[in-house]
Design a protein around this motif. Structure first.
Motif, mmCIF file in Angstrom:
data_model
loop_
_atom_site.group_PDB
_atom_site.id
_atom_site.type_symbol
_atom_site.label_atom_id
_atom_site.label_comp_id
_atom_site.label_asym_id
_atom_site.label_seq_id
_atom_site.Cartn_x
_atom_site.Cartn_y
_atom_site.Cartn_z
ATOM 1 N N ALA A 1 36.951 69.245 67.046
ATOM 2 C CA ALA A 1 35.801 69.334 66.247
ATOM 3 C C ALA A 1 34.765 69.543 67.276
ATOM 4 O O ALA A 1 33.798 70.551 66.889
ATOM 5 C CB ALA A 1 35.534 68.188 65.270
ATOM 6 N N ALA B 1 27.725 64.969 52.358
ATOM 7 C CA ALA B 1 28.184 64.318 51.279
ATOM 8 C C ALA B 1 28.163 62.903 51.190
ATOM 9 O O ALA B 1 27.941 62.001 50.391
ATOM 10 C CB ALA B 1 29.518 64.789 50.784
ATOM 11 N N ASP B 2 28.525 62.513 52.569
ATOM 12 C CA ASP B 2 28.374 60.973 52.892
ATOM 13 C C ASP B 2 26.939 60.390 52.851
ATOM 14 O O ASP B 2 26.034 61.081 53.394
ATOM 15 C CB ASP B 2 28.889 60.759 54.185
ATOM 16 N N ALA C 1 28.657 66.500 57.895
ATOM 17 C CA ALA C 1 27.866 66.067 59.198
ATOM 18 C C ALA C 1 28.681 64.782 59.724
ATOM 19 O O ALA C 1 28.410 63.998 60.377
ATOM 20 C CB ALA C 1 26.562 65.298 58.756
ATOM 21 N N THR D 1 33.665 70.857 56.944
ATOM 22 C CA THR D 1 33.782 69.771 55.875
ATOM 23 C C THR D 1 34.908 68.806 56.019
ATOM 24 O O THR D 1 35.301 67.880 55.293
ATOM 25 C CB THR D 1 34.136 70.617 54.560
#
Ligand SMILES: Cc1cc2nc3c(=O)[nH]c(=O)nc-3n(C[C@H](O)[C@H](O)[C@H](O)COP(=O)(O)OP(=O)(O)OC[C@H]3O[C@@H](n4cnc5c(N)ncnc54)[C@H](O)[C@@H]3O)c2cc1C
Length: 409
Positions: free
Chosen positions: A299, A36-37, A11, A109
């Protein structure tokens, strides 16, 4: 059976934009955004700029408020990492053991700091800078340090170096290459920035490798350079580049080659999986070859392409690469890809700290690097994207109307 979601892993700038663009393009199905954050998704560029300087709070960096996720029915799962992908079953397993089946999977990722090739990088007081927690530790460390040593004269290292030196902290930068930002910018611009950093008070050690970092006692770190020189500092930052977060993709048997290999619609070697952003190795129109870019523009634009593809619209990544870096009071903006450019023309006055370097290859404009000349940068983006004719003589002539050419007049 309930409808399988599109799952986005990561994210950051790419992942959040992919979720937003999917809804904007009309995708109505379920959406899962794994992060993951543990922090609400945030902007990364200010971490080495306004945040470290203490000019921006963590809250001000948040990409989208909580309402965005609820209103758009995006299941944002903070602090939940994907551990593996079962491509045959189209299933992601989280580190918690939970399994979620997907209709389509988007890998966003990002990247991880390049592991240091020398001993001592794990010592306390030796930092990297990739995420919010890193930035917070670095900011605290800078507040207490009287001297810092930065390994790597790339964008992040130099942004931090300028901040530290201008705060009056003794600042060393060690760079193995003979010039600063050598992988990314032209020789003339690199020479200009080296000179400006010296004026900020930064001590540059160019052409110098690091042999090891040791604990020097009393809260200090000692960095030994390959020529035997020793630098002792309260804080060290290792900023020697990043590597694509491609472990999940590799373990799932997807093609990887300095990033997850995708085509121009961001599709990996599995048609049910896409990859975008820092982790994606894509064919780039402006580079004329497959590359991996590390920028917000890349991105975000790749996220838009994937959303168009997944809503059955024409989707092709052909956006012009652009980038910026703030170092002290200098705003560097780059349009295009330097590649093998070999003719460099300066427009404006480096003495005034406001100028651009136009880079050409075989008579075509390839890239423009601008310092404190935002208008040049905007014109350059138009000129390069349109493959407009511009000669080195025209670029260097201050009387030449760049705007008219950029506007096609
Ligand atoms: C300090 C700093 C300064 C920068 N400055 C600039 C700048 O000035 N201009 C510019 O254009 N770019 C800049 N960049 C680069 C820019 O931030 C990146 O190019 C951009 O963030 C890439 O977006 P992304 O979505 O591909 O990856 P990221 O933003 O890195 O997001 C990837 C996310 O995926 C998560 N993730 C990874 N693996 C998993 C997993 N298995 N499960 C769940 N989640 C996972 C990560 O935790 C991370 O949050 C900077 C970067 C940094 C670190």
């Amino acid at each position: 059976m309930s409808e399988r979601p599109i799952i986005i892993i990561g994210a950051g700038h790419g992942g959040v934009q992919a979720a937003a663009s999917l809804r904007e393009e009309g995708y109505e199905g379920p959406l899962v955004l794994l992060s993951a954050d543990r922090h609400a998704p945030y902007q990364r560029p200010p971490l080495s700029k306004a945040y470290i300087k203490g000019e921006a709070s963590a809250d001000s960096l948040i990409l989208r408020g909580p309402a965005f996720y609820t209103e758009n029915r995006i299941a944002l799962r903070l602090g939940e990492a994907a551990a593996s992908i079962d491509r045959a079953a189209q299933r992601v397993t989280l580190t918690s053991g939970e399994q979620i089946d997907y209709a389509h999977l988007i890998l966003a990722t990002g990247a991880d700091p390049r592991p240091a090739p020398f001993a001592g990088a794990q010592l306390p007081g030796v930092h990297v800078l990739r995420d919010m927690d890193d930035a917070e530790r670095l900011k605290q460390g800078l507040g207490a340090a009287r001297s810092v040593v930065i390994i790597g004269a790339g964008f992040i290292g130099l942004e931090f170096a300028a901040t530290a030196a201008l705060k009056g902290v003794e600042t060393h930068v060690v760079e193995v290459a003979p010039r600063v930002m050598g992988r990314a910018i032209s020789q003339p611009m690199s020479a200009f920035f080296a000179g400006e950093h010296r004026k900020f008070g930064v001590r540059l050690h160019l052409g110098a490798g690091v042999a090891a970092i040791e604990d020097a006692g009393a809260g200090a770190r000692r960095v030994t350079l390959s020529d035997g020189t020793q630098i002792t500092a309260g804080l060290a930052l290792v900023g020697i580049g990043i590597v694509a977060s491609e472990g999940l993709a590799k373990a799932a048997g997807l093609a990887v080659d300095n990033g997850v290999v995708v085509d121009s619609a961001m599709t990996t070697s599995d048609p049910h999986i896409s990859a975008i952003g820092d982790c994606a190795s894509h064919p780039n129109l402006f580079a004329g070859r497959r590359i991996r870019l590390e920028s917000v523009q890349n991105a975000v634009d790749q996220a838009r392409v994937v959303a168009r593809k997944l809503t059955a619209k024409p989707a092709q990544y052909d956006a012009l690469p652009w980038f910026w870096s703030d170092q002290g009071d200098l705003k560097l903006q780059i349009a295009g890809i330097l590649g093998e450019a070999d003719v460099f023309v300066t427009r404006g006055d480096p003495e005034q700290r406001a100028f651009s370097v136009f880079a050409f290859k075989d008579g075509r404009l390839k890239a423009v690097e601008s310092v404190n000349r935002g208008a040049d940068h905007m014109m350059a983006r138009r000129l390069i994207a349109a493959n407009a004719a511009l000669t080195p003589q025209e670029a260097g002539d201050p009387a030449f109307d760049l705007k008219a050419r950029a506007m096609g007049r």
